[in-house]
Design an enzyme around this catalytic site. Structure first.
Site, short mmCIF file in Angstrom:
data_model
loop_
_atom_site.label_atom_id
_atom_site.label_comp_id
_atom_site.label_asym_id
_atom_site.label_seq_id
_atom_site.Cartn_x
_atom_site.Cartn_y
_atom_site.Cartn_z
CB SER A 113 16.12 43.65 89.78
OG SER A 113 16.99 43.09 88.67
CG HIS A 114 15.38 41.32 85.68
ND1 HIS A 114 15.21 41.53 86.95
CD2 HIS A 114 14.44 40.30 85.30
CE1 HIS A 114 14.46 40.36 87.26
NE2 HIS A 114 13.92 40.02 86.11
CG ASP A 277 20.70 43.87 86.43
OD1 ASP A 277 21.45 44.32 87.61
OD2 ASP A 277 19.81 43.58 87.58
CG ASP A 279 19.18 46.59 90.80
OD1 ASP A 279 18.79 45.25 90.11
OD2 ASP A 279 18.75 46.14 91.70
CG ASP A 281 21.03 43.14 91.58
OD1 ASP A 281 20.60 43.29 90.31
OD2 ASP A 281 20.55 43.18 91.95
NE ARG A 282 18.92 39.28 87.92
CZ ARG A 282 17.58 38.86 87.68
NH1 ARG A 282 17.21 38.91 86.50
NH2 ARG A 282 17.04 38.27 88.39
CE LYS A 376 20.96 39.70 91.41
NZ LYS A 376 19.65 39.21 92.49
C1 G16 Z 1 16.10 38.59 92.31
C2 G16 Z 1 16.43 38.08 93.48
C3 G16 Z 1 17.50 36.81 92.75
C4 G16 Z 1 16.21 36.11 92.28
C5 G16 Z 1 15.82 36.58 91.03
C6 G16 Z 1 15.26 35.92 90.15
O1 G16 Z 1 17.15 38.99 91.83
O2 G16 Z 1 18.05 38.72 94.10
O3 G16 Z 1 18.15 36.05 94.23
O4 G16 Z 1 17.44 34.96 91.51
O5 G16 Z 1 15.42 37.87 91.71
O6 G16 Z 1 13.90 35.12 90.76
P1 G16 Z 1 13.02 34.90 90.32
O7 G16 Z 1 13.14 33.88 89.87
O8 G16 Z 1 11.83 34.34 91.31
O9 G16 Z 1 12.06 35.72 89.63
P2 G16 Z 1 16.35 40.19 91.24
O10 G16 Z 1 18.30 40.84 90.06
O11 G16 Z 1 15.92 40.79 90.01
O12 G16 Z 1 17.05 41.39 92.28
#
Ligand code: G16
Length: 543
Positions: A113-114, A277, A279, A281-282, A376
């Site tokens: 992800s990010h 981000d 991938d 989704d954000r 998302k």
């Molecule tokens: C993932 C999850 C999200 C979550 C985020 C942060 O996002 O898909 O639902 O809100 O991580 O999670 P945490 O607070 O546990 O670090 P992504 O965009 O990283 O896949």
């Protein structure tokens, strides 16, 4: 081509977190680590013989090699077909859409992800089910159990499949279909929004900058914004996917999307600025000299989604993760919609979306989405904003002012303390947890505690219960301080402190959030003794 059955042994640290398994790239590259986890996914979902999957990732370092291993293991385990994005690329929402569109049994998405990418940074892998959404906790528990008992994995000895050409080939007895990663997703977006109205708005001079942060959305954003919607060439910046995101964090927040923030703060900013981000989704939403908090964006989208063709009949309901601000709840109440509060993690929205209880959902962590996929979706959120601009003719400032005047403003901020010693972070949480039963009625830094608890969620659709999902301190007047340890970090622990306060006085709706939240921030420190536990004088990241 021969199928090898290779002996292995369990490897510690393969418990999936908030969103699949995220580790340092070198850990994923270490002997048998990836193979053990992939075999455990295959076994944990009840075997894969005769099944079909979508496979793709955000293009970060090791993406291509990991896909090669996954394909050869899929073939060895009897998978019938894998649909793979060209060059191994698929944004997470596009992968979710392809699973649904092709009716596959699920998909494997390669992304951290990010988080930064590269040989010294992070890598990740997650399994999404047939509904297109991240595996439920029950499924990830099965997968984890398999990682703890694994004795062997199957892999085909075969040459690497050429993923650079859209074609259908075979790998052993398995079909590999390489597809254009963008077109099906772009079609879906075109079916949801009023592209004619948005195109007319761009023709009329509306200006936008979209920052792909050198990550996977570049080709998607160029196709949708510049080619299909006629935004001028150069609207998409940092649009070439890079295996290490240019050395940055592909994290759409004001800290990491610095280039976009500078453009939006300039003397001649565009009408709208957004970013996504690693991938895809954000999303981050900005206007001229304005950063819109993800929680406000969610509330505004919930309020105005009916202006887009896909949602013109209204929304069934809305859901937000617990630490996301309560702003969207007030919209739901005003419109007579059901609203739900779930634990952090997109997987918790899946049942509500599948059951038709909610149409829109979102999280403070820059995630917003709807029932069009089960992830998302960054570009979807940007398109919904564009549709709202086109339908109302209003500026970002007007939309925000109208929203705050109607619903009040929830000042919101998240303070992250990163790479804290795990032991210290756990000690902080334990100490605060122990205090919770006695907090109600106490006054802290000028705020009176109304209630304090540890959040647990009972899924209204399947009745499952998820405990220990964050410590909540609710103050009289609607302020909250929430404490959680992140489930997506790869180094030590990340303490997240989520702070919010509702303001309804009409002359106080334009303050700096950090100032407006001063006594909530002070109360969080008093109650959790963050400095004493972490040794940190200030958060590493404030969003
Ligand atoms: C993932 C999850 C999200 C979550 C985020 C942060 O996002 O898909 O639902 O809100 O991580 O999670 P945490 O607070 O546990 O670090 P992504 O965009 O990283 O896949």
């Amino acid at each position: 081509m021969t199928i090898k059955n290779l002996v292995t042994a369990p490897i510690a640290g393969q418990k999936p977190g908030t969103s699949g398994l995220r580790k340092k790239t070198a850990v994923f590259q270490s002997p048998h680590f990836l193979e053990n986890y992939v075999q455990s996914i295959f076994d944990g979902i009840g075997g894969v013989a005769g099944k079909r999957f979508v496979i793709g990732g955000d293009g970060r370092f090791f993406n291509r090699q990991a896909i090669d291993v996954i394909l050869r293991m899929a073939a060895a385990n009897g998978v019938a077909e894998c649909i793979v994005g060209r060059d191994g690329l698929l944004s997470t929402p596009a992968a979710s859409h392809l699973i649904r569109l092709n009716g596959t049994n699920g998909g494997l998405i390669l992304s951290a992800s990010h988080n930064p990418g590269g040989p010294n940074a992070d890598f990740g892998l997650k399994f999404n089910g047939a509904n297109g959404g991240p595996a439920s906790e029950a499924v990830t528990e099965e997968i984890y159990a398999c990682t703890q008992n694994i004795e062997a994995y199957k892999i085909l000895e075969a040459p690497t499949v050429d993923l650079s050409v859209e074609a259908t080939t075979t790998l052993g007895d398995m079909t590999v279909t390489v597809i254009d990663p963008v077109s099906d997703y772009a079609e879906l977006m075109e079916s949801l929004f009023d592209f004619d109205a948005i195109r007319a708005m761009f023709e009329g001079g509306f200006r936008m900058v979209f920052d792909s942060m050198l990550a996977v959305t570049g080709p998607y954003a160029k196709e949708i914004f510049e080619t299909r919607l006629g935004a001028k060439h150069g609207t998409v910046i940092n649009g070439e996917p890079s295996h290490d995101f240019g050395g940055g964090h592909p994290d759409p927040n004001p800290i990491w999307a610095r280039e976009l923030m500078a453009i939006m703060q300039s003397d001649t900013p565009p009408d709208f600025g957004a970013a996504s981000d690693g991938d895809g989704d954000r999303n981050m939403i900005t206007g001229p000299h304005r950063y819109v908090s993800p929680s406000d964006s969610l509330a505004i989208l919930a309020d105005l989604a009916h202006l887009a063709p896909a949602y013109k009949g209204g929304l069934a309901g809305v859901a937000r993760s617990m630490p996301t601000s309560c702003a969207v709840d007030r919209v739901a109440a005003a419109k007579g919609m059901e609203s739900f509060e779930t634990p952090t993690g997109w997987k918790f929205f899946g049942n509500l979306l599948d059951a038709g209880r909610v149409t829109l959902c979102g999280e403070e962590s820059a995630g917003t989405g709807s029932d069009h996929v089960r992830e998302k979706d960054g570009l979807w959120a940007v398109l919904l904003w564009l549709n709202i601009f086109a339908a109302t003719g209003k500026s970002m400032d007007q939309i925000l002012a109208d929203h705050y005047a109607t619903y009040g403003r929830t000042y919101y901020s998240r303070h992250d303390f990163e790479a804290v010693e795990t032991e210290n972070a756990n000690a902080l949480m334990d100490a605060l947890r122990a205090k919770l039963p006695d907090l109600a009625g106490q006054e802290v830094n000028g705020l009176r505690v109304q209630a304090a608890d540890e959040f647990a969620y009972d899924d209204p659709v399947d009745g499952s219960r998820s405990e220990r999902q964050g410590l909540r301190i609710l103050f009289e007047g609607g302020a909250r301080a929430i404490f959680r340890l992140s489930g997506t970090d790869t180094e030590g622990a990340t303490l997240r402190v989520y702070l919010e306060r509702l303001e309804t006085a009409k002359n106080k709706l334009k303050a700096d959030p950090q100032k407006a939240l001063a006594n909530v921030i002070a109360s969080a420190e008093t109650l959790a003794e963050i400095k004493a536990h972490t040794g940190r004088a200030a958060p590493d990241v404030i969003t």
